[in-house]
Enzyme design. Structure first.
Site, PDB file in Angstrom:
ATOM      1  N   CYS A   1      39.393 -24.378 102.575  1.00 52.36           N
ATOM      2  CA  CYS A   1      40.428 -25.423 102.531  1.00 52.36           C
ATOM      3  C   CYS A   1      40.254 -26.419 103.693  1.00 52.36           C
ATOM      4  O   CYS A   1      39.312 -27.199 103.688  1.00 52.36           O
ATOM      5  CB  CYS A   1      41.814 -24.779 102.518  1.00 52.36           C
ATOM      6  SG  CYS A   1      43.112 -25.919 102.034  1.00 52.36           S
ATOM      7  N   GLU A  52      41.106 -15.463 101.432  1.00 51.37           N
ATOM      8  CA  GLU A  52      41.775 -14.518 102.336  1.00 51.37           C
ATOM      9  C   GLU A  52      43.182 -14.159 101.858  1.00 51.37           C
ATOM     10  O   GLU A  52      43.802 -13.257 102.387  1.00 51.37           O
ATOM     11  CB  GLU A  52      41.812 -15.080 103.765  1.00 51.37           C
ATOM     12  CG  GLU A  52      42.869 -16.161 104.042  1.00 51.37           C
ATOM     13  CD  GLU A  52      42.502 -17.550 103.529  1.00 51.37           C
ATOM     14  OE1 GLU A  52      41.504 -17.669 102.769  1.00 51.37           O
ATOM     15  OE2 GLU A  52      43.218 -18.508 103.858  1.00 51.37           O
ATOM     16  N   HIS A  83      41.678 -20.239  98.918  1.00 49.13           N
ATOM     17  CA  HIS A  83      41.894 -19.286 100.013  1.00 49.13           C
ATOM     18  C   HIS A  83      41.546 -17.862  99.613  1.00 49.13           C
ATOM     19  O   HIS A  83      42.432 -17.099  99.212  1.00 49.13           O
ATOM     20  CB  HIS A  83      43.351 -19.346 100.469  1.00 49.13           C
ATOM     21  CG  HIS A  83      43.715 -20.645 101.084  1.00 49.13           C
ATOM     22  ND1 HIS A  83      43.361 -20.987 102.370  1.00 49.13           N
ATOM     23  CD2 HIS A  83      44.352 -21.718 100.579  1.00 49.13           C
ATOM     24  CE1 HIS A  83      43.778 -22.197 102.643  1.00 49.13           C
ATOM     25  NE2 HIS A  83      44.385 -22.677 101.576  1.00 49.13           N
TER      26      HIS A  83
END
Lengths: 303, 194
Positions: B80, B173, B171
């Protein structure tokens, strides 16, 4: 501006993951209160990770008295047009129509805030019924978990907004994080008692016992006036800071804003903190807690 | 092989990346200063606000050392905002925003819209279907000839690689799936073997 994406019809917006995701992106940063586009640009220039658009900073709300409400949509839209970073705005506690209006403006986060005059003395907003994430204040872990059970994607300490005095925020952070530490030491039978004591849903308490942390990010708000205040909040365990009156009520806002951004990133590095604290001019005067009578405390609003 | 992954921790979702790496049994350290960069074999640049990170890269003195490490081959993974920092061209960014020009792509900041438009969806990637979380996400509007597209939604690139540089507009994560982090770690161990 908005672009529709459809991938085999499986694309979803407004989910808990997407809401908490934006809170994750704001970590390690500073969210600054601004009352117009000029201040919003100063905040963005200084490295703010988001701005909170409101008509009066808490110090002025405290001074003026009367009923404090959601800001004029025109002013919020002007701020949205002037910066690239996320724009937050405040709705009164329980005032779900103000929240509906803010959602229709496309603000990035709604703060259901005790700084404004509460609209409902029993109910907070049902935050699950919105696609926009909410941040709510808390003075202790029970309050934080009740807000999370209503759908809040982010919790901040309430502190005592508009005072330039960090003492209440420290009290709230220590209370929330201290109880989390104790819960991780509790056995399974004791968790029932914890849920009762905190007046919080048992499954959320059990989850904290397992993970050792709150379900959503925890930020600090209420009384930050200096780079050292921001670093104190971070060392205590806050993951970001909101600065309200502390910047634009000081003598020279731009350098102070930048210094607080650097202090929040390098919060354990005393040499950096010393460097950025130098020559900032006069901080906001601030108010001692014994100068405010009980009925004027914002932190007592909400339940 | 023991690799030390650095996670740029100036601002943003660095903690979630560290947790994701820990789930693979990979050590990571938070990087906020040039000294902390020295010991790392690779660098992860998280999401957050690219304008904030760009300023903090300057004030912390990290910009030039990172640029040097990337050009000498250090593996780097930007998600991002991290992808924006790595791109060769940034559209709709701030005029004073600096980027590393480490991967030949043009990206438009917040092109998917504001938070109301943030979404999660299935991304087809080289490691299989992956659940992608897009938060006020940037769009890759141009991909250079030397850039490999490793993931896309509706034929639109969202995961790209050029040599030692990996970039995602979403994302990984946040989805509790460490396969892309695992891929990045393998880029790092392969590099270390050479």
């Amino acid at each position: 501006m908005a672009v529709m994406v459809s991938t085999n019809g499986s694309s979803a917006t407004g989910t808990q993951r997407v809401k908490r995701g934006l809170a994750e992106m704001l970590k390690g940063g500073v969210i600054m209160d601004v009352v117009n586009s000029d201040q919003a640009k100063i905040a963005e220039d200084a490295g703010a990770c988001a701005v909170m658009a409101l008509e009066r900073v808490p110090a002025d709300i405290r001074r003026d008295g009367g009923v404090a409400r959601m800001s004029d949509p025109e002013m919020i839209m002007a701020i949205q047009a002037s910066v690239h970073i996320p724009v937050m705005a405040k709705a009164r506690i329980g005032h779900f129509v103000e929240a509906q209006i803010l959602e229709s403006l496309g603000v990035d986060f709604i703060d259901e805030s005790e700084v404004l005059t509460p609209a409902d003395e029993t109910h907070h907003i049902d935050k699950f019924s919105f696609d926009i994430p909410f941040v709510c204040g808390a003075t202790n872990l029970g309050e934080a978990l009740r807000r999370i059970s209503e759908g809040a994607a982010l919790i901040r300490s309430k502190g005592e907004a508009g005072t330039g005095n960090i003492v209440e925020a420290v009290r709230h952070l220590r209370s929330i994080l201290g109880d989390i530490r104790k819960i991780t030491q509790a056995d399974s039978a004791e968790l029932f008692e914890w849920a009762k004591k905190l007046q919080a849903p048992l499954p959320l308490v059990q989850e904290i016992a397992e993970t050792g942390k709150l379900q959503v990010p925890l930020f600090c708000a209420g009384g930050i006036a200096t780079p050292a205040d921001a670093a104190l909040a971070m060392q205590l365990g806050a993951e970001s800071v909101f600065v309200g009156s502390g910047i634009f009520k000081s003598d020279d806002p731009a350098p102070r804003a930048k210094a607080i951004v650097e202090a929040t990133t390098h919060f354990r590095d005393a040499a950096v903190l010393a460097r950025v604290s130098r020559g900032l001019g006069v901080a906001m005067t601030g108010i001692g807690m014994d100068e405010i009578n009980e009925t004027q405390r914002f932190a007592q609003r909400g339940w | 092989m023991n690799v030390q992954i650095g996670v740029l921790a100036l601002q943003g979702a660095f903690a979630a990346h560290s947790e994701c790496l820990a789930s693979l049994g990979v050590q990571s350290i938070e990087v906020r200063t040039p000294e902390q960069l020295i010991g790392v074999d690779a660098l992860l640049m998280p999401g957050g606000e690219s304008s904030t990170m760009s300023q903090l890269l300057e004030s912390s003195g990290l910009f030039d050392p990172i640029a040097e490490r990337i050009s000498s081959g250090m593996p780097v993974f930007g998600t991002c905002a991290g992808m924006i920092l790595l791109a060769s061209e940034v559209l709709d960014g701030r005029s004073d925003q600096r980027n590393f020009s480490a991967i030949d792509i043009s990206v438009r900041r917040n092109a998917f819209g504001r938070q109301l438009d943030s979404f999660e969806t299935t991304v087809s990637t080289s490691v299989g279907e992956f659940h992608g979380v897009f938060i006020r996400a940037p769009r890759i509007e141009r991909v250079g000839a030397d850039v490999k597209v490793l993931g896309s939604i509706n034929d639109e690139p969202v995961l790209v690689q050029q040599g030692n540089v990996l970039a995602a507009s979403f994302h990984p994560e946040l989805s509790g799936d460490a396969r892309l982090h695992d891929y990045f770690v393998s880029m790092t161990s392969n590099k270390k073997k050479v």
